[in-house]
Write a protein that holds these residues in place. Structure first.
Motif, PDB file in Angstrom:
ATOM      1  N   SER A 603       0.827  -1.202   0.000  1.00  0.00           N
ATOM      2  CA  SER A 603       0.000   0.000   0.000  1.00  0.00           C
ATOM      3  C   SER A 603       0.859   1.248   0.000  1.00  0.00           C
ATOM      4  O   SER A 603       0.597   2.200  -0.734  1.00  0.00           O
TER       5      SER A 603
ATOM      6  N   ASN B 271      -8.318  -1.589  -3.052  1.00  0.00           N
ATOM      7  CA  ASN B 271      -8.240  -2.005  -1.657  1.00  0.00           C
ATOM      8  C   ASN B 271      -6.875  -1.745  -1.044  1.00  0.00           C
ATOM      9  O   ASN B 271      -6.767  -1.275   0.084  1.00  0.00           O
ATOM     10  N   SER B 287     -12.324   3.192  -1.763  1.00  0.00           N
ATOM     11  CA  SER B 287     -13.251   2.070  -1.601  1.00  0.00           C
ATOM     12  C   SER B 287     -14.232   2.055  -2.766  1.00  0.00           C
ATOM     13  O   SER B 287     -14.654   0.995  -3.220  1.00  0.00           O
ATOM     14  N   SER B 290     -12.665   0.153  -5.382  1.00  0.00           N
ATOM     15  CA  SER B 290     -12.676  -1.293  -5.160  1.00  0.00           C
ATOM     16  C   SER B 290     -14.061  -1.875  -5.431  1.00  0.00           C
ATOM     17  O   SER B 290     -14.180  -2.989  -5.945  1.00  0.00           O
ATOM     18  N   ASN B 398      -9.759  -9.681  -1.168  1.00  0.00           N
ATOM     19  CA  ASN B 398      -9.860  -8.227  -1.158  1.00  0.00           C
ATOM     20  C   ASN B 398     -10.918  -7.735  -0.180  1.00  0.00           C
ATOM     21  O   ASN B 398     -10.756  -6.699   0.453  1.00  0.00           O
ATOM     22  N   GLY B 402     -10.505  -5.132   2.778  1.00  0.00           N
ATOM     23  CA  GLY B 402     -11.463  -4.044   2.966  1.00  0.00           C
ATOM     24  C   GLY B 402     -11.862  -3.891   4.422  1.00  0.00           C
ATOM     25  O   GLY B 402     -11.939  -2.780   4.949  1.00  0.00           O
TER      26      GLY B 402
END
Lengths: 636, 455
Positions: A603, B271, B287, B290, B398, B402
């Motif tokens: 990330s 995500n 989000s 995603s 995923n 989340g």
């Protein structure tokens, strides 16, 4: 009225909601009135249902409320089934339940959690009614789990005491073992019959061969459930510990109603059991063994509630013996009479405990006859009833069971009779130690002794009347023809299984002799208790004294708790410790944390792509498009 | 059709109301008009009417999504009282532009001709370009608008190019004619499909065409971002699915691979990047990326079950987004910014808001008993039925990622303290809308059958 029978469980549930939600605002008096009145109304409705059912030609009425579960071909409607068997339980639950609610108003008057207590009691009555009214095993299971929950909540009602919490947990866990069996039984029923409804299953089952393997598996699984709930060997250990709860709870849940749920379930499934002779034998042997085993332990216990608890386990054993020898009516009869006298004994013990400010040790009692005349007299009647002295109620129900046992196998009768002797002995031991002799507690306690208030003594008196006359509902053939009212009422419920099972054949002369022997034996047993505890004024030794031989075994409850601790709890603890240290800490945590840190690393890199410059964004877009085209070009 | 006319006329009427300074009448008129539009749309149920020489088809699919778009707009309007007044003098423009965008959305879910698809998308997009930049004096808002416009223009180019190629291959713009043309093998047609896919992917923020999303969401006013996340995304996906279902279904073997790849890219990009966000609005933007990935799963499963799955998913997603964005607006207005730390201690000061937001993020994360669970459930189900097990496995992974970032806000609200937090005042509109949303999230989370079988 039967069509409206859903009102019967609804009323206590409303009581639970009102008392539960408003427990900080509702005064103690209102809470008691709401709690008791809701059960009283249910009782009145139950009486109406009883009369309507008696007057109608139908044997059972299904009241469908709504569709509950539909999965594939399986349909489970939420419906109630009211027949004579349900009716008996309805009357016992709501009738005795109401008396115990009234009693609780006096017994718990000084407790801080008064409103909470009444809301739990109401909730219990609600679930118990669901249990006996459900039209199928699935609905019964809702009630089954619900009463288990209430039992847990009420055993641990004084939750600040850790020992009480442990007792609550023990009850819950032991019951879970049984519940697993019950659940498996339900699944097997669904697999075999495609339904959980009584009205679907029983007619189908009647067509099965006796000894069918599927029926045997079902009945054994269901019986495991009954063993857990009704505290039979080997799962009985939770019931004596359950005495940690307030005494009205012991009377209502752990004597009169919940613990008889197992008996109800087996009686309800009578046709399944009648077609599985092996299961019947298992039931009978388990019941008889429990009856004698618990009675042996009760001989040396010194806590007044513990004596009664083991006595309950023992009496439940008699009920299962009855079921196992095919005396279904006898079992139900004994459930009823036992509910009367055992509730009375618990409430009487509660009255004594209340007077002595929470003293439960019989070695600190004695000589209470004068100070507490109502409690004494009512408890005397109950003790006579449980010991089987004619014409008190316990005599009739126990005699019916023993007669059936004799017709099945005289050995069963001999052992049952031995249990009855033990019963009479330990019950009168309790009575003598409590009410005869001199007071053995402190002087301060002696000053405080008083008869309990009317809200407590009136239920005692009413229960005493029932304990005395309750037996006349089931007068055996030898006394009068067609006088077994309960048997006549219940006949349609057990009709199918009576056709399968061999009829009871004991000549009247033999039955007279058996009765005579058992009454005589019981009287001798009482005489022994009298000579030991009244004439010789024996007081049981203190806990610190070393006991030897059989007495030590009985006093230490045959070391069953210790055995379970060593055989089951300790290895489980070790295993779970291993799994915690190795599997969980190292293996699973390692994976989870590893995944987490990998994603975080990704990330933090990926978000750097988000530069905010349109130029680079358009570059990504074009690059993406080119790649897509390239890929499709390569594939196609 | 009537509903589309009502929405368009309503937009013009609202503009006139603004011109004559009837500011107080704006909201009531809009709300009444939208209710009427929704009612008229519902009356078209089961009629299957074609309009304007087969330019538009109001089938049940179009009706269901139109109603969803209209009602979502209605919820957003319910939150907008006193909102636009604070950031602009020309309030009527907001309502009018949003209504125009809604009209574009209704066209997008009911087109039966590629020309109408293009017109719908442009009506929607141009309104949005303006809406994103409506805080004229705020540089961030201007930047968002410009970025969105530039990139949007770029994407529109691809969409148009694709349309042209398909016309070249099949000789028609009509969806039914395209579907029955039999030109699926031609390179022209295939290139056209891919280019249209790119154009639509941009609109619904599918990776790698999603890069505008976080920046534009962040720069736009909160309610506009909410509108983009709900109405625009729903309309975009409904159009995407409608096109691929009605025109390109026969060629699914060809385009499915690309969709699957885009799906994986989107899921992971959305995500994983969301994990590191510490601003709630940006987190919601990621989000939303995603969620586009999960919705692509349903597109893979061409067929009517896919429509149902997309409908359930977009309903659940729209409801949860309205609540999440709404509370984000409240918190950032009361506490200065939308940093996750601003949510600290919300459970103590505003239990209702904290509960609603918890429910909303649980629904976004797909926790059972919320509508979002069944959204994911049906999408996964149709994808599994098509044999995309490996893709569903990736999607579930995923979904677990989340949960990590969605729960950050729950942790902030319930487990972190904020000593000088004061309770946030709620106006009745907010309270009403949030209560409706809570009710519906539970309703569809417990009885999904209410919406799962209507298409």
């Amino acid at each position: 009225m039967i069509e409206k029978s859903w009102l019967i469980p609804l009323l206590p549930f409303l009581g639970f909601l009102i008392n539960g939600l408003g427990r900080s605002r509702i005064s103690k008096k209102t809470a008691a009135v709401i709690g008791s009145a809701s059960v009283l109304c249910s009782f009145i409705l139950s009486v109406l249902v009883f009369f309507e059912l008696q007057g109608s030609a139908e044997t059972g009425v299904t009241v469908k409320l709504f569709e509950w579960i539909r999965a594939g071909s399986l349909q489970i409607p939420f419906s109630f089934y009211v027949d004579p068997l349900t009716c008996v339980w309805l009357l016992v639950i709501t009738g005795i339940g109401f008396l115990i609610h009234v009693y609780s108003a006096g017994y718990m008057h000084a407790d801080q959690g008064f409103g909470k207590f009444f809301s739990y009691l109401n909730l219990f009555v609600f679930f118990m009614l669901i249990l006996v009214m459900g039209a199928g095993y699935a609905i019964m299971f809702i009630g089954w789990e619900g009463v288990g929950l209430c039992s847990y909540l009420l055993i641990g009602f004084w939750y600040k005491n850790d020992a009480y919490n442990d007792a609550a947990k023990k009850a819950f866990i032991m019951n879970r073992i049984g519940d697993l069996g019950f659940l498996l039984g339900i699944f097997l029923l669904i697999a075999t019959f495609g339904s959980t409804d009584f009205t679907e299953i029983f007619p189908q089952a009647a067509g099965f061969q006796s000894g069918d393997g599927r029926l045997l598996a079902i009945t054994l699984c269901l019986f495991i459930g009954a063993v857990g709930k009704s505290a039979q060997l080997p799962l009985y250990t939770w019931l004596p510990d359950a005495m940690a709860g307030p005494t009205p709870v012991s009377a209502l849940i752990h004597a009169a109603t919940m613990v008889t749920a197992g008996v109800y379930m087996v009686a309800r499934s009578n046709i399944l059991y009648a077609l599985s002779p092996v299961a019947m034998t298992v039931v009978a042997i388990t019941g008889l063994a429990t009856a004698i085993f618990a009675a042996l332990i009760a001989l040396t216990q010194n806590d007044i509630k513990k004596v009664l608890a083991y006595s309950t386990v023992s009496q439940l054993g008699y009920m299962f013996l009855a079921l196992g020898v095919g005396a279904f009516t006898g079992a139900v009869f004994h459930v009823m009479t036992h509910a009367f006298f055992k509730a009375l004994l618990f409430l009487g013990a509660g009255s004594v405990i209340h007077a002595l400010h929470d003293q439960q040790d019989m070695r600190r009692m004695g000589g209470l006859k004068k100070a507490m005349p109502v409690t004494f007299l009512t408890m005397l009647l109950a003790t006579l009833a449980i010991s089987g002295i004619p014409p008190f109620s316990g005599f009739f129900s126990k005699d019916e069971i023993l007669a059936h046992a004799f017709s099945r196998d005289p050995l069963l009768w001999v052992l049952g009779f031995a249990g009855a002797l033990l019963t009479a002995f330990y019950m009168f031991r309790m009575l003598f130690l409590t009410f005869w002799g001199d007071f053995r507690g402190t002087a301060k306690e002696k000053q405080g002794i008083h008869e309990s208030p009317a809200s407590m003594t009136v239920p005692l008196i009413l229960l005493a009347v029932l304990s005395v006359v309750g037996g006349f509902l089931g007068i055996p053939e030898v006394f009068a023809r067609q006088a077994h009212l309960l048997g006549g009422f219940l006949a349609p419920v057990f009709a199918a299984s009576q056709e399968v099972l061999p009829a009871m054949h004991v000549p009247h002369s033999t039955e007279w002799i058996l009765m005579g022997i058992s009454v005589l034996g019981v009287l001798v047993s009482i005489g022994m208790a009298w000579s030991l505890y009244v004439k010789k004024k024996r007081v049981p030794a203190e806990d610190t004294v070393q006991r030897s031989g059989l007495v030590a075994w009985s006093y230490h409850k045959f070391y069953v708790d210790e055995l379970y601790q060593a055989l089951i709890v300790r290895p489980l603890d070790a295993l779970s410790g291993f799994f915690y240290r190795v599997m969980d800490k190292r293996f699973i945590d390692g994976i989870v944390n590893g995944v987490g840190s990998t994603i975080l690393a990704f990330s933090s890199t990926l978000r750097l792509l988000q530069t905010g410059r349109i130029g680079s964004y358009l570059f990504y877009m074009v690059a993406g498009i080119i790649l897509i085209f390239l890929l499709n070009y390569l594939i196609f | 059709m009537t509903s589309l006319i009502i929405v368009s006329v309503l937009a013009v009427a609202v503009l006139y109301l603004g011109l004559f300074k009837y500011k107080t009448a704006l909201l009531p008129v809009s709300v009444t008009g939208l209710l009427a539009a929704a009612a008229m749309a519902a009356m078209d149920w089961d009629l299957e009417k074609m309009y304007f020489s087969e330019m538009m088809l109001f089938d049940n699919y179009a009706v269901a999504f139109s109603i969803l778009l209209i009602l979502t707009t209605l919820l957003i309007f319910g939150l907008s009282r006193n909102y636009f007044e604070k950031i602009s003098n020309n309030v009527a423009e907001y309502y009018a532009l949003m209504l125009f965008a809604l009209a574009g959305g209704v066209v997008m879910v009911s087109f039966h001709n590629l020309a109408m698809l293009f017109i719908g998308i442009e009506i929607l997009s141009i309104s949005l370009y303006v809406l994103a930049g409506i805080r004229r004096k705020d540089p961030a808002s201007n930047e968002a608008s410009l970025k969105y416009f530039l990139m949007g223009a770029f994407a529109t180019g691809f969409l148009l190019f694709g349309t042209a190629l398909i016309y070249g291959a099949t000789g028609s713009f009509n969806l039914a004619a395209i579907a029955s043309s039999g030109a699926f093998e031609s390179a022209l047609f295939r290139a056209g499909v891919l280019l249209m896919m790119v154009g639509l992917s941009f609109k619904v923020s599918v990776a790698p065409f999603h890069t505008w999303t976080p920046d534009v969401y962040e720069g736009s006013p909160g309610l506009i971002a909410m509108f983009m996340a709900t109405v625009v995304k729903t309309a975009g996906f409904a159009a995407f699915l409608r096109l691929f279902l009605m025109a390109f279904a026969e060629a699914s073997a060809f385009w499915a691979i690309t969709v699957a790849i885009l799906c994986i890219l989107t899921l992971f990009a959305g995500n994983i990047t969301a994990v590191f966000q510490d601003r709630f609005k940006r987190l919601l933007a990621w989000s939303s990326v995603s969620h586009a990935g999960y919705l692509l799963l349903a597109i893979l499963a061409v067929g009517f079950s896919a429509s149902s799955a997309v409908l359930v998913y977009t309903i659940a997603y729209s409801l949860a987004s309205v609540a999440a964005f709404g509370i984000m607006i409240l918190v950032s207005r009361a506490r200065g910014n939308d940093h996750l730390d601003s949510f600290n201690g919300l459970a103590r000061t505003n239990p209702f808001l904290a509960f609603t937001l918890t429910l909303a993020v649980c629904s976004l994360a797909g926790i059972p008993l919320t509508a979002g669970f069944f959204g994911k459930f049906y999408v996964f189900k149709v994808a599994l039925a098509q044999g995309y097990t490996w893709l569903v496995v990736l999607a579930v992974i995923n979904a677990m990622i989340g949960i990590y970032y969605y729960f950050k806000v729950i942790i902030a609200m319930y487990m972190k303290e904020n000593a000088n937090a004061v309770a946030i005042q709620l106006n009745p509109g907010f309270r009403l809308v949030l209560s409706i949303v809570v009710f519906l999230i539970f309703l569809f989370g417990i009885f999904p059958g209410l919406i799962a079988n209507i298409l």
